[in-house]
Design an enzyme around this catalytic site. Structure first.
Site, PDB file in Angstrom:
ATOM      1  N   ASP A  59       3.692   6.453  41.950  1.00 31.69           N
ATOM      2  CA  ASP A  59       4.077   7.150  41.077  1.00 31.69           C
ATOM      3  C   ASP A  59       3.108   8.129  41.790  1.00 31.69           C
ATOM      4  OD1 ASP A  59       5.441   9.438  38.236  1.00 31.69           O
ATOM      5  OD2 ASP A  59       4.385  10.073  39.916  1.00 31.69           O
ATOM      6  N   ILE A  60       3.014   9.121  42.065  1.00 27.11           N
ATOM      7  CA  ILE A  60       1.750   9.558  42.957  1.00 27.11           C
ATOM      8  C   ILE A  60       0.946  10.589  41.698  1.00 27.11           C
ATOM      9  CG2 ILE A  60       2.837  11.888  43.334  1.00 27.11           C
ATOM     10  CD1 ILE A  60       1.452  11.439  46.692  1.00 27.11           C
TER      11      ILE A  60
ATOM     12  N   VAL B  95       9.141  15.863  44.472  1.00 29.85           N
ATOM     13  CA  VAL B  95       7.548  14.554  43.157  1.00 29.85           C
ATOM     14  C   VAL B  95       6.444  16.716  43.313  1.00 29.85           C
ATOM     15  CG1 VAL B  95       6.302  15.621  46.216  1.00 29.85           C
ATOM     16  CG2 VAL B  95       5.448  13.678  44.331  1.00 29.85           C
ATOM     17  N   ASP B  96       7.307  17.786  43.820  1.00 27.82           N
ATOM     18  CA  ASP B  96       6.670  18.797  43.500  1.00 27.82           C
ATOM     19  C   ASP B  96       6.863  19.074  41.844  1.00 27.82           C
ATOM     20  OD1 ASP B  96       7.613  22.172  44.094  1.00 27.82           O
ATOM     21  OD2 ASP B  96       5.514  21.197  43.709  1.00 27.82           O
TER      22      ASP B  96
ATOM     23  N   SER C 242       9.233  15.476  52.792  1.00 27.88           N
ATOM     24  CA  SER C 242      10.723  16.276  53.873  1.00 27.88           C
ATOM     25  C   SER C 242      11.259  15.177  53.816  1.00 27.88           C
ATOM     26  CB  SER C 242      10.377  16.560  55.107  1.00 27.88           C
ATOM     27  OG  SER C 242       9.712  18.108  54.762  1.00 27.88           O
TER      28      SER C 242
ATOM     29  N   TYR D  65      14.425  17.453  51.245  1.00 29.63           N
ATOM     30  CA  TYR D  65      14.855  18.693  52.718  1.00 29.63           C
ATOM     31  C   TYR D  65      15.338  17.480  53.584  1.00 29.63           C
ATOM     32  CZ  TYR D  65      11.211  21.919  50.992  1.00 29.63           C
ATOM     33  OH  TYR D  65      11.864  23.455  50.392  1.00 29.63           O
TER      34      TYR D  65
ATOM     35  N   GLY E 234      13.323  13.597  50.836  1.00 29.25           N
ATOM     36  CA  GLY E 234      13.926  13.870  49.355  1.00 29.25           C
ATOM     37  C   GLY E 234      14.828  15.119  49.937  1.00 29.25           C
TER      38      GLY E 234
END
Ligand code: APR
Length: 174
Positions: free
Chosen positions: A10-11, A33-34, A117, A121, A119
């Site tokens: 997890d970032i 992630v955002d 990008s 996107y 996921g």
């Protein structure tokens, strides 16, 4: 010696100087992630983002990390995959380049990237991983400032794809 590291995880838990957010043009948060980064950083992150205005695709913006272990967040907006004939490769390459340029400007020595990008996107991950690894490697060949880049893959499948893309890369520390 500058290093590239690959982790599955997890970032939001990475304690590198900066983590990169795969944001959208509004920089007002989202899913994936955002959403995870905004949840972990707390409301002050959104408040700072509100003052930044829109971020064009391929560009990057810099904020503090607030409640995150990372001191800073570099927000970048990846391209939406439209079949590959709309400059998506170049825009994704710009995301990595512009994040690393901001890292140099702000004297960030260690930075974690998600798989931008790939996921919501829809960018094919094998193609995206190749672009990510090539762009970061080329940047590290000429930069003395970045000591460590961590690619953080959320799933085992993504991890295997990045591992494949990193094989034979000079800076990769398996
Ligand atoms: N840590 C690391 N990687 C993560 C995490 C996490 N906590 N959560 C998701 N990921 C991975 C996904 O598995 C995917 O491989 O990040 C990668 C990027 O997926 P998205 O977050 O969907 O990002 P992207 O494809 O760039 O789409 C961006 O989605 O969340 C919205 O606001 C965002 O509109 C923007 C769009």
């Amino acid at each position: 010696m500058a290093r590239i590291i690959l982790v599955q995880g997890d970032i939001t838990r990475q304690n590198t100087d900066a983590i990169v957010n795969a944001a959208n043009n509004s920089l007002q948060g989202g899913g994936g992630v955002d959403g995870a980064i905004h949840r972990a950083a707390g409301p002050e992150l959104l408040a700072e983002c509100r003052g930044l205005g829109e971020c064009p695709t391929g560009e990057a913006r810099f904020t503090k990390g607030y409640k995150l272990p990372a001191l800073f967040v570099i927000h970048t907006v990846g391209p939406v995959w439209e079949g590959g004939k709309n400059g998506e490769d170049k825009l994704l390459q710009s995301c990595y380049k512009n994040c690393l340029k901001l890292a140099e400007i702000y004297d960030i020595r260690s930075i974690s990237f998600p798989s931008i990008s790939t996921g919501a996107y829809g960018f094919p991950i094998e193609r995206a991983a190749k672009i990510a690894v090539e762009t970061v490697t080329r940047f590290m060949e000429r930069s003395e400032k970045i000591d460590k880049v961590i690619f953080v893959c959320f799933s085992k499948k993504d991890y295997e794809i990045y591992l494949n893309a990193l094989t034979d890369t000079p800076f990769f520390c398996p």
